[in-house]
Scaffold this motif. Structure first.
Motif, PDB file in Angstrom:
ATOM      1  N   GLY A   1      68.542 -25.219 -16.113  1.00 24.18           N
ATOM      2  CA  GLY A   1      67.360 -25.482 -15.287  1.00 24.18           C
ATOM      3  C   GLY A   1      66.361 -24.361 -15.479  1.00 24.18           C
ATOM      4  O   GLY A   1      66.688 -23.197 -15.315  1.00 24.18           O
TER       5      GLY A   1
ATOM      6  N   VAL B   1      86.752  -8.871 -16.375  1.00 25.91           N
ATOM      7  CA  VAL B   1      88.159  -9.267 -16.448  1.00 25.91           C
ATOM      8  C   VAL B   1      88.418  -9.809 -17.853  1.00 25.91           C
ATOM      9  O   VAL B   1      87.737 -10.730 -18.306  1.00 25.91           O
ATOM     10  CB  VAL B   1      88.486 -10.324 -15.372  1.00 25.91           C
ATOM     11  CG1 VAL B   1      89.850 -10.954 -15.626  1.00 25.91           C
ATOM     12  CG2 VAL B   1      88.442  -9.686 -13.992  1.00 25.91           C
TER      13      VAL B   1
ATOM     14  N   ASP C   1      75.987  -7.612 -13.488  1.00 30.29           N
ATOM     15  CA  ASP C   1      75.423  -7.111 -12.233  1.00 30.29           C
ATOM     16  C   ASP C   1      75.640  -8.173 -11.160  1.00 30.29           C
ATOM     17  O   ASP C   1      75.820  -9.356 -11.487  1.00 30.29           O
ATOM     18  CB  ASP C   1      73.918  -6.870 -12.447  1.00 30.29           C
ATOM     19  CG  ASP C   1      73.232  -6.281 -11.220  1.00 30.29           C
ATOM     20  OD1 ASP C   1      73.907  -5.604 -10.416  1.00 30.29           O
ATOM     21  OD2 ASP C   1      72.003  -6.494 -11.085  1.00 30.29           O
TER      22      ASP C   1
ATOM     23  N   ARG D   1      73.479 -24.559 -14.120  1.00 28.29           N
ATOM     24  CA  ARG D   1      74.222 -25.153 -12.997  1.00 28.29           C
ATOM     25  C   ARG D   1      75.682 -25.301 -13.393  1.00 28.29           C
ATOM     26  O   ARG D   1      75.975 -25.872 -14.448  1.00 28.29           O
ATOM     27  CB  ARG D   1      73.708 -26.560 -12.677  1.00 28.29           C
ATOM     28  CG  ARG D   1      72.322 -26.601 -12.155  1.00 28.29           C
ATOM     29  CD  ARG D   1      71.864 -28.050 -11.937  1.00 28.29           C
ATOM     30  NE  ARG D   1      70.422 -28.053 -11.755  1.00 28.29           N
ATOM     31  CZ  ARG D   1      69.538 -28.052 -12.735  1.00 28.29           C
ATOM     32  NH1 ARG D   1      69.945 -28.100 -13.996  1.00 28.29           N
ATOM     33  NH2 ARG D   1      68.245 -28.034 -12.484  1.00 28.29           N
TER      34      ARG D   1
ATOM     35  N   ARG E   1      68.981 -17.221 -10.368  1.00 26.82           N
ATOM     36  CA  ARG E   1      68.100 -18.060 -11.203  1.00 26.82           C
ATOM     37  C   ARG E   1      67.911 -19.455 -10.621  1.00 26.82           C
ATOM     38  O   ARG E   1      67.668 -20.412 -11.337  1.00 26.82           O
ATOM     39  CB  ARG E   1      68.714 -18.193 -12.600  1.00 26.82           C
ATOM     40  CG  ARG E   1      68.920 -16.855 -13.307  1.00 26.82           C
ATOM     41  CD  ARG E   1      70.080 -16.956 -14.265  1.00 26.82           C
ATOM     42  NE  ARG E   1      70.394 -15.700 -14.931  1.00 26.82           N
ATOM     43  CZ  ARG E   1      69.927 -15.342 -16.120  1.00 26.82           C
ATOM     44  NH1 ARG E   1      69.139 -16.151 -16.781  1.00 26.82           N
ATOM     45  NH2 ARG E   1      70.277 -14.198 -16.644  1.00 26.82           N
ATOM     46  N   SER E   2      68.071 -19.570  -9.302  1.00 30.57           N
ATOM     47  CA  SER E   2      67.986 -20.894  -8.665  1.00 30.57           C
ATOM     48  C   SER E   2      66.550 -21.195  -8.245  1.00 30.57           C
ATOM     49  O   SER E   2      65.646 -20.383  -8.449  1.00 30.57           O
ATOM     50  CB  SER E   2      68.905 -20.931  -7.451  1.00 30.57           C
ATOM     51  OG  SER E   2      68.326 -20.208  -6.376  1.00 30.57           O
TER      52      SER E   2
ATOM     53  N   TRP F   1      81.466 -19.810 -16.231  1.00 32.70           N
ATOM     54  CA  TRP F   1      82.506 -19.177 -17.051  1.00 32.70           C
ATOM     55  C   TRP F   1      83.913 -19.602 -16.590  1.00 32.70           C
ATOM     56  O   TRP F   1      84.903 -19.036 -17.036  1.00 32.70           O
ATOM     57  CB  TRP F   1      82.405 -17.654 -16.979  1.00 32.70           C
ATOM     58  CG  TRP F   1      81.188 -17.098 -17.653  1.00 32.70           C
ATOM     59  CD1 TRP F   1      81.087 -16.697 -18.950  1.00 32.70           C
ATOM     60  CD2 TRP F   1      79.892 -16.869 -17.075  1.00 32.70           C
ATOM     61  NE1 TRP F   1      79.814 -16.245 -19.210  1.00 32.70           N
ATOM     62  CE2 TRP F   1      79.062 -16.337 -18.083  1.00 32.70           C
ATOM     63  CE3 TRP F   1      79.347 -17.077 -15.804  1.00 32.70           C
ATOM     64  CZ2 TRP F   1      77.724 -16.007 -17.849  1.00 32.70           C
ATOM     65  CZ3 TRP F   1      78.027 -16.741 -15.582  1.00 32.70           C
ATOM     66  CH2 TRP F   1      77.236 -16.218 -16.591  1.00 32.70           C
TER      67      TRP F   1
ATOM     68  N   LEU G   1      66.047 -22.244  -2.755  1.00 35.06           N
ATOM     69  CA  LEU G   1      65.951 -23.034  -1.532  1.00 35.06           C
ATOM     70  C   LEU G   1      67.310 -23.096  -0.857  1.00 35.06           C
ATOM     71  O   LEU G   1      68.341 -23.289  -1.523  1.00 35.06           O
ATOM     72  CB  LEU G   1      65.483 -24.456  -1.846  1.00 35.06           C
ATOM     73  CG  LEU G   1      64.032 -24.576  -2.310  1.00 35.06           C
ATOM     74  CD1 LEU G   1      63.733 -26.004  -2.747  1.00 35.06           C
ATOM     75  CD2 LEU G   1      63.075 -24.141  -1.195  1.00 35.06           C
TER      76      LEU G   1
ATOM     77  N   ALA H   1      73.985 -11.645 -11.538  1.00 31.95           N
ATOM     78  CA  ALA H   1      73.424 -11.705 -12.896  1.00 31.95           C
ATOM     79  C   ALA H   1      73.550 -13.103 -13.510  1.00 31.95           C
ATOM     80  O   ALA H   1      72.837 -13.442 -14.450  1.00 31.95           O
ATOM     81  CB  ALA H   1      74.120 -10.694 -13.796  1.00 31.95           C
TER      82      ALA H   1
ATOM     83  N   HIS I   1      62.562 -22.571 -14.671  1.00 28.26           N
ATOM     84  CA  HIS I   1      61.464 -22.456 -13.708  1.00 28.26           C
ATOM     85  C   HIS I   1      60.320 -21.656 -14.319  1.00 28.26           C
ATOM     86  O   HIS I   1      60.557 -20.726 -15.087  1.00 28.26           O
ATOM     87  CB  HIS I   1      61.918 -21.709 -12.455  1.00 28.26           C
ATOM     88  CG  HIS I   1      62.825 -22.496 -11.567  1.00 28.26           C
ATOM     89  ND1 HIS I   1      64.185 -22.520 -11.722  1.00 28.26           N
ATOM     90  CD2 HIS I   1      62.559 -23.292 -10.500  1.00 28.26           C
ATOM     91  CE1 HIS I   1      64.717 -23.293 -10.793  1.00 28.26           C
ATOM     92  NE2 HIS I   1      63.759 -23.777 -10.039  1.00 28.26           N
TER      93      HIS I   1
ATOM     94  N   THR J   1      83.775 -17.868 -11.024  1.00 28.34           N
ATOM     95  CA  THR J   1      83.045 -17.445 -12.215  1.00 28.34           C
ATOM     96  C   THR J   1      82.058 -18.507 -12.720  1.00 28.34           C
ATOM     97  O   THR J   1      81.648 -18.463 -13.886  1.00 28.34           O
ATOM     98  CB  THR J   1      84.039 -17.061 -13.336  1.00 28.34           C
ATOM     99  OG1 THR J   1      85.078 -18.048 -13.392  1.00 28.34           O
ATOM    100  CG2 THR J   1      84.693 -15.728 -13.068  1.00 28.34           C
ATOM    101  N   GLY J   2      81.674 -19.421 -11.856  1.00 23.79           N
ATOM    102  CA  GLY J   2      80.598 -20.363 -12.189  1.00 23.79           C
ATOM    103  C   GLY J   2      80.795 -21.010 -13.553  1.00 23.79           C
ATOM    104  O   GLY J   2      81.855 -21.576 -13.828  1.00 23.79           O
TER     105      GLY J   2
ATOM    106  N   GLY K   1      78.749 -13.550  -8.143  1.00 26.11           N
ATOM    107  CA  GLY K   1      77.656 -14.461  -7.795  1.00 26.11           C
ATOM    108  C   GLY K   1      77.774 -14.746  -6.306  1.00 26.11           C
ATOM    109  O   GLY K   1      78.548 -14.098  -5.588  1.00 26.11           O
TER     110      GLY K   1
ATOM    111  N   THR L   1      79.126 -17.228  -4.786  1.00 25.92           N
ATOM    112  CA  THR L   1      80.441 -17.733  -4.373  1.00 25.92           C
ATOM    113  C   THR L   1      81.449 -16.588  -4.274  1.00 25.92           C
ATOM    114  O   THR L   1      82.185 -16.477  -3.287  1.00 25.92           O
ATOM    115  CB  THR L   1      80.951 -18.794  -5.374  1.00 25.92           C
ATOM    116  OG1 THR L   1      79.896 -19.718  -5.632  1.00 25.92           O
ATOM    117  CG2 THR L   1      82.146 -19.531  -4.840  1.00 25.92           C
TER     118      THR L   1
END
Ligand SMILES: Cc1cc2nc3c(=O)[nH]c(=O)nc-3n(C[C@H](O)[C@H](O)[C@H](O)COP(=O)(O)OP(=O)(O)OC[C@H]3O[C@@H](n4cnc5c(N)ncnc54)[C@H](O)[C@@H]3O)c2cc1C
Length: 598
Positions: free
Chosen positions: A278, A214, A63, A363, A71-72, A254, A75, A66, A280, A251-252, A39, A41
């Motif tokens: 979130g 992983v 990916d 998020r 998906r934000s 995860w 902005l 992915a 959209h 890993t957000g 991602g 980060t």
């Protein structure tokens, strides 16, 4: 590190040959830093580490981008909300990043977008108060950007009367507003920036491998010394044991899985990551008449209505999500909530028939463990739950560079290296020479026999790397053909995604390298066959693979459509799971935690 005889562009090509070579490196090398998660980060951390001269590998289960990073709300912003909450250091930090991205690091990918703060009708004293309150807030935003935040390139805010606001945004209901304030923030194609970050890291020598999940950590006593990786493109191949001096998990949502893989040794994660969904909506530009975005207050948060090429993006919701994290599903309830909110200010209310696309993201919200919550004063956190393993999570897209620098600072300290982050000085691939390329776009169009519109489209997506797409078209003129069902994109972009941007599946090109899956009412179904033909030619797919990719993609579109008719999260999730992950191994299922140990 990159061989000095290879150009930076060639080194940054994520081709199938490069993937095979990088897989070999995973088997053979010991890396200074191995990053889990492609991602924003993780890609940012890989770039930060590679640019400090470290040997780096980045592995991503599916990916690039992915997860949440495609998906934000797209902005790059300081966050007016933080200003309201007096989190001035966060506003300062984010506006500094916004300035760097628009002026130096990625001017081809991050652009100013005007946004209106409508001032609601109210009694005369309340009206004065609203204008004063929001006016001061937005002025403070500009001051932060200008004085502290390298905000050059972003126009200053302006107060507008009711007529002024309606002139700029004729679809705003006149009876709902007394005026507005226009300010600017940055807009980005979030998935494309991530790909560009990963490619820039690759151009500096990082090994970048997607479809590489992983499954566990390699340990030596109480220290993490590597990871085990499963190549999801070769499910029968044995797992690869990758050795690394430091492992960074980015890993957000995860992140808790990482700590769970170490639970047998009693490792306390230090923080927990909660997922908040979130949603959209994407509607055609013609559905709303306006030349700026809107930020609206909702009962729980804020709602953005942001111009996005020939479309508008409307979002977002904010609800707890504990179901499948790989494919968060939007329900009919989410959709009607968003329509209700936006319709409060629109002259012509939107209906479900206006909707072209819908997407949902999660998020990664930090919630500390009992004894460490108070330490989580910043929006993001870096912890070392076990020697050799660093976890970084939280934050937001805009501040990815700060998160990356923080976690790599910790890594270099461990490694005994004394090199500071230099990513604030490092333009991403495609940024060098962008201003001149933009200035010369008419000439370029004439020379290549295409319209200026085509050159602008390419420049805004690839920056100065556009020359490579133009060279592909010169060598194979049929690549100049517009894509079926999505004529604003060229066939060349699909071929380029497969040969230089690490796209492995049809879904990768239709949802992230391009945004056709959310920008067309058919959601890419009418493009799938054409795109599969172009991609198949570039990657040497036979007919069976091509058909399988199309079938997978169409099943995904259908499952998403079904989920969006469901009344709630539970039923929407069940409907979405009707289509299997194209990588044949859904991230949330089948993970054998026992397998996580040696
Ligand atoms: C609806 C919404 C709107 C938002 N809008 C904005 C905005 O406008 N501006 C802003 O600044 N921020 C915004 N954000 C926040 C921002 O999008 C996120 O903070 C950011 O994208 C998180 O990036 P990440 O890299 O940490 O996580 P992710 O993008 O989720 O990346 C984590 C990656 O790790 C991979 N992974 C997980 N497990 C493994 C494993 N075992 N092996 C290998 N790889 C693995 C996943 O596949 C995933 O790709 C928004 C967020 C949401 C949900």
């Amino acid at each position: 590190m990159r061989s000095p005889t290879v150009s930076r562009y060639s080194a940054g090509r994520l081709s199938p040959v490069r993937r095979a070579a990088d897989l070999e490196r995973l088997r053979d090398e010991q890396f200074d830093v191995l990053v889990i998660g492609g991602g924003v980060t993780g890609a940012g951390a890989a770039l930060d580490a590679a640019s400090r001269g470290l040997s780096v590998a980045l592995v991503e289960a599916r990916d690039l981008a992915a997860g949440t990073s495609s998906r934000s709300s797209k902005l790059i912003h300081g966050g007016l909300r933080y200003l309201e909450q007096l989190e001035l250091h966060l506003v300062h930090e984010a506006l500094t990043e916004r300035g760097l991205l628009t002026s130096r690091l990625a001017p081809h990918l991050v652009r100013p977008v005007p946004i209106l703060v409508p001032l609601e009708t109210a009694s005369p004293p309340a009206r004065v108060w609203h204008r004063l309150y929001y006016g001061l807030g937005v002025a403070a935003y500009d001051v932060f950007a200008g004085i502290f935040g390298q905000g050059r390139g972003m126009p200053l805010h302006r107060h507008l009367s009711r007529d002024g606001a309606r002139h700029l945004f004729p679809s705003l209901r006149a009876d709902k507003i007394t005026g507005a304030i226009r300010y600017y923030d940055g807009q980005v194609d979030d998935a494309r920036l991530v790909v560009t970050l990963a490619r820039t890291a690759a151009s500096l020598g990082a090994a970048v491998v997607t479809s590489a999940r992983v499954t566990g950590f390699v340990r030596d006593a109480r220290q993490v010394v590597g990871v085990r990786v499963r190549d999801l493109e070769a499910p029968d191949a044995p797992e690869i044991e990758v050795r690394a001096r430091t492992v960074v998990a980015a890993t957000g949502v995860w992140s808790d899985d990482m700590s769970r893989m170490l639970s047998d040794v009693g490792v306390r994660p230090g923080f927990k990551v909660r997922a908040s969904k979130g949603v959209h909506l994407v509607v055609p530009r013609s559905a709303i008449t306006g030349d700026a975005g809107l930020i609206l207050r909702t009962p729980t948060s804020v709602l953005f209505v942001i111009p996005w090429g020939g479309h508008w993006i409307i979002g977002t919701t904010d609800t707890d999500w504990q179901l499948d994290r790989s494919h968060p599903a939007a329900s009919a309830r989410d959709i009607s909530y968003l329509l209700d909110q936006v319709n409060t200010v629109l002259e012509r209310p939107l209906t479900v028939d206006d909707i072209e696309g819908v997407y949902a993201g999660l998020r990664p919200l930090l919630s500390g463990e009992a004894d460490s919550t108070s330490k989580l004063s910043r929006e993001h956190a870096v912890i070392e739950p076990m020697l050799g393993l660093l976890l970084v999570a939280g934050g937001k897209y805009t501040t990815y560079r700060v998160m990356a620098a923080d976690v790599v600072d910790r890594a270099v300290r461990r490694l005994g290296v004394d090199t500071p982050s230099r990513t604030d000085q490092l333009p991403l691939l495609g940024a060098d020479g962008y201003a001149a390329a933009w200035r010369d776009r008419q000439d370029t169009a004439r020379r290549h026999g295409v319209t200026a519109g085509v050159i602008e489209h390419l420049l805004e997506r690839y920056g100065t790397l556009s020359v490579h797409l133009l060279a592909m078209i010169a060598a194979e003129p049929e690549l100049a053909t517009p894509l079926a069902g999505a004529p604003e994109y060229l066939a060349a972009e699909i071929a380029y995604a497969a040969t230089a941007e690490g796209a492995l599946h049809l879904e990768d090109v239709l949802t992230r390298r391009t945004r056709i899956s959310i920008e067309t009412p058919h959601r890419g179904a009418e493009t799938a066959r054409h795109a599969a033909a172009v991609m198949g030619k570039a990657l040497g797919w036979d007919e069976a693979v091509r058909e399988r990719e199309i079938e997978h993609y169409l099943a995904r579109v259908e499952a998403e459509r079904q989920s969006q008719k469901m009344p709630d999260d539970l039923t929407a999730d069940a409907a979405r799971l009707g289509a299997a992950d194209v990588r044949g191994y859904a991230a949330d299922r089948g993970i054998d935690l026992l397998d996580a140990d040696r």
